[in-house]
Design a protein around this motif. Structure first.
Motif, PDB file in Angstrom:
ATOM      1  N   SER A  10       0.827  -1.202   0.000  1.00 48.29           N
ATOM      2  CA  SER A  10       0.000   0.000   0.000  1.00 48.29           C
ATOM      3  C   SER A  10       0.866   1.258   0.000  1.00 48.29           C
ATOM      4  O   SER A  10       0.590   2.227  -0.711  1.00 48.29           O
ATOM      5  CB  SER A  10      -0.931  -0.006   1.205  1.00 48.29           C
ATOM      6  OG  SER A  10      -1.643   1.198   1.296  1.00 48.29           O
TER       7      SER A  10
ATOM      8  N   ASN B 163       2.273   1.723  -3.468  1.00 45.67           N
ATOM      9  CA  ASN B 163       1.239   2.205  -4.383  1.00 45.67           C
ATOM     10  C   ASN B 163       0.944   3.691  -4.146  1.00 45.67           C
ATOM     11  O   ASN B 163       0.755   4.439  -5.103  1.00 45.67           O
ATOM     12  CB  ASN B 163      -0.031   1.380  -4.242  1.00 45.67           C
ATOM     13  CG  ASN B 163       0.105   0.009  -4.866  1.00 45.67           C
ATOM     14  OD1 ASN B 163       0.959  -0.219  -5.716  1.00 45.67           O
ATOM     15  ND2 ASN B 163      -0.721  -0.922  -4.427  1.00 45.67           N
ATOM     16  N   ASN B 164       0.899   4.104  -2.887  1.00 45.56           N
ATOM     17  CA  ASN B 164       0.675   5.528  -2.580  1.00 45.56           C
ATOM     18  C   ASN B 164       1.828   6.376  -3.106  1.00 45.56           C
ATOM     19  O   ASN B 164       1.614   7.464  -3.659  1.00 45.56           O
ATOM     20  CB  ASN B 164       0.508   5.734  -1.073  1.00 45.56           C
ATOM     21  CG  ASN B 164      -0.806   5.199  -0.566  1.00 45.56           C
ATOM     22  OD1 ASN B 164      -1.757   5.029  -1.324  1.00 45.56           O
ATOM     23  ND2 ASN B 164      -0.866   4.928   0.730  1.00 45.56           N
TER      24      ASN B 164
ATOM     25  N   LYS C  63       3.836   5.642  -5.590  1.00 48.51           N
ATOM     26  CA  LYS C  63       3.749   5.599  -7.052  1.00 48.51           C
ATOM     27  C   LYS C  63       2.703   6.601  -7.554  1.00 48.51           C
ATOM     28  O   LYS C  63       2.941   7.352  -8.499  1.00 48.51           O
ATOM     29  CB  LYS C  63       3.386   4.172  -7.474  1.00 48.51           C
ATOM     30  CG  LYS C  63       3.388   3.897  -8.942  1.00 48.51           C
ATOM     31  CD  LYS C  63       3.114   2.398  -9.137  1.00 48.51           C
ATOM     32  CE  LYS C  63       2.756   2.057 -10.532  1.00 48.51           C
ATOM     33  NZ  LYS C  63       2.459   0.625 -10.694  1.00 48.51           N
ATOM     34  N   ARG C  64       1.543   6.612  -6.883  1.00 53.28           N
ATOM     35  CA  ARG C  64       0.467   7.532  -7.264  1.00 53.28           C
ATOM     36  C   ARG C  64       0.912   8.984  -7.075  1.00 53.28           C
ATOM     37  O   ARG C  64       0.674   9.832  -7.925  1.00 53.28           O
ATOM     38  CB  ARG C  64      -0.790   7.228  -6.451  1.00 53.28           C
ATOM     39  CG  ARG C  64      -2.009   7.971  -6.889  1.00 53.28           C
ATOM     40  CD  ARG C  64      -3.310   7.553  -6.199  1.00 53.28           C
ATOM     41  NE  ARG C  64      -3.217   7.271  -4.778  1.00 53.28           N
ATOM     42  CZ  ARG C  64      -3.184   6.048  -4.229  1.00 53.28           C
ATOM     43  NH1 ARG C  64      -3.238   4.978  -5.006  1.00 53.28           N
ATOM     44  NH2 ARG C  64      -3.113   5.897  -2.936  1.00 53.28           N
ATOM     45  N   THR C  65       1.587   9.267  -5.984  1.00 47.38           N
ATOM     46  CA  THR C  65       2.064  10.631  -5.711  1.00 47.38           C
ATOM     47  C   THR C  65       3.060  11.073  -6.755  1.00 47.38           C
ATOM     48  O   THR C  65       2.996  12.209  -7.251  1.00 47.38           O
ATOM     49  CB  THR C  65       2.704  10.685  -4.300  1.00 47.38           C
ATOM     50  OG1 THR C  65       1.731  10.295  -3.339  1.00 47.38           O
ATOM     51  CG2 THR C  65       3.201  12.080  -3.978  1.00 47.38           C
TER      52      THR C  65
ATOM     53  N   LYS D 281       3.292   9.972  -9.854  1.00 47.17           N
ATOM     54  CA  LYS D 281       2.582  10.179 -11.115  1.00 47.17           C
ATOM     55  C   LYS D 281       1.864  11.525 -11.112  1.00 47.17           C
ATOM     56  O   LYS D 281       1.856  12.225 -12.119  1.00 47.17           O
ATOM     57  CB  LYS D 281       1.569   9.057 -11.344  1.00 47.17           C
ATOM     58  CG  LYS D 281       2.156   7.801 -11.883  1.00 47.17           C
ATOM     59  CD  LYS D 281       1.075   6.774 -12.186  1.00 47.17           C
ATOM     60  CE  LYS D 281       1.653   5.508 -12.751  1.00 47.17           C
ATOM     61  NZ  LYS D 281       0.615   4.493 -13.011  1.00 47.17           N
ATOM     62  N   GLU D 282       1.252  11.883  -9.983  1.00 42.81           N
ATOM     63  CA  GLU D 282       0.520  13.155  -9.889  1.00 42.81           C
ATOM     64  C   GLU D 282       1.469  14.332 -10.020  1.00 42.81           C
ATOM     65  O   GLU D 282       1.138  15.335 -10.636  1.00 42.81           O
ATOM     66  CB  GLU D 282      -0.244  13.232  -8.562  1.00 42.81           C
ATOM     67  CG  GLU D 282      -1.422  12.308  -8.488  1.00 42.81           C
ATOM     68  CD  GLU D 282      -2.060  12.245  -7.100  1.00 42.81           C
ATOM     69  OE1 GLU D 282      -1.579  12.939  -6.183  1.00 42.81           O
ATOM     70  OE2 GLU D 282      -3.023  11.480  -6.953  1.00 42.81           O
ATOM     71  N   ARG D 283       2.647  14.213  -9.468  1.00 40.19           N
ATOM     72  CA  ARG D 283       3.643  15.306  -9.557  1.00 40.19           C
ATOM     73  C   ARG D 283       4.174  15.458 -10.965  1.00 40.19           C
ATOM     74  O   ARG D 283       4.565  16.551 -11.385  1.00 40.19           O
ATOM     75  CB  ARG D 283       4.784  15.043  -8.590  1.00 40.19           C
ATOM     76  CG  ARG D 283       4.398  15.271  -7.160  1.00 40.19           C
ATOM     77  CD  ARG D 283       5.570  15.133  -6.251  1.00 40.19           C
ATOM     78  NE  ARG D 283       5.149  15.273  -4.870  1.00 40.19           N
ATOM     79  CZ  ARG D 283       5.900  15.013  -3.844  1.00 40.19           C
ATOM     80  NH1 ARG D 283       7.139  14.589  -4.027  1.00 40.19           N
ATOM     81  NH2 ARG D 283       5.450  15.151  -2.628  1.00 40.19           N
ATOM     82  N   LYS D 284       4.234  14.358 -11.736  1.00 41.35           N
ATOM     83  CA  LYS D 284       4.720  14.396 -13.116  1.00 41.35           C
ATOM     84  C   LYS D 284       3.762  15.174 -14.010  1.00 41.35           C
ATOM     85  O   LYS D 284       4.186  15.815 -14.943  1.00 41.35           O
ATOM     86  CB  LYS D 284       4.873  12.968 -13.652  1.00 41.35           C
ATOM     87  CG  LYS D 284       6.276  12.522 -13.787  1.00 41.35           C
ATOM     88  CD  LYS D 284       6.280  11.165 -14.464  1.00 41.35           C
ATOM     89  CE  LYS D 284       7.704  10.735 -14.707  1.00 41.35           C
ATOM     90  NZ  LYS D 284       7.770   9.409 -15.306  1.00 41.35           N
TER      91      LYS D 284
END
Length: 178
Positions: free
Chosen positions: A164, A167-168, A170-172, A174-177
């Protein structure tokens, strides 16, 4: 099916309260759920080729003197009515309702490793603060988890697993990119 589950759980709760044995029945229902929830036991109970008296004998041999008469009658009724698949859901619903009546809840902790008593108590303390009620904890080990643990309590999932966290992260990223 949900209607039947609710109906049977409500009837069991009514009998427990009428007999003033709610706490005793709650302990027995947990014993039943945990014992009968075993996949091998479920396969035996659900096998249509095994006749009802043989299933009744399993309950008699396993639980005679350990559970209330109305819980035994409930098991017999489920077999007689070909509702074997409802036994665990009804017991789970009954346990949830009984716990709410007693002002407590159950939590299931699934960890990647065996927890110490201190770790379990630390989780219990955190859950009591979060949920605002006493918590009964059962801990199971799932070696499939990379690390950490998750908790299922009162309809919530508290996920502290390594997967988890990755995954968090990774998501963060991606959002910053974006």
């Amino acid at each position: 099916m949900a209607g039947l589950k609710e109906h049977y759980a409500a009837k069991l709760l009514e009998l427990s309260e009428k007999g003033n044995i709610l706490e005793k029945d709650l302990e027995q229902a947990v014993l039943l759920r945990d014992t009968l929830g075993d996949p091998k036991v479920q396969a035996f109970i659900g096998d249509p080729h095994i006749i009802d008296p043989v299933k009744h004998q399993l309950f008699t041999d396993s639980f005679s003197g350990k559970i209330s008469d109305h819980l035994v009658k409930f098991l017999y009724l489920m077999i007689h009515e070909n509702q074997e698949a409802l036994i665990i859901p009804v017991l789970t619903e009954y346990i949830d309702r009984a716990n709410r009546r007693l002002g407590k809840t159950e939590a299931k902790v699934v960890a990647a490793f065996t927890l110490t008593e201190e770790q379990t108590e630390s989780i219990r303390t955190a859950l009591i603060k979060k949920l605002g009620m006493p918590v009964d904890i059962s801990v199971t080990v799932d070696p499939e988890l990379i690390g950490g643990f998750y908790v299922l309590a009162d309809g919530h999932i508290f996920d502290g697993t390594v997967k988890s966290s990755f995954n968090n992260m990774k998501r963060t990223l991606k959002e910053r990119k974006l």
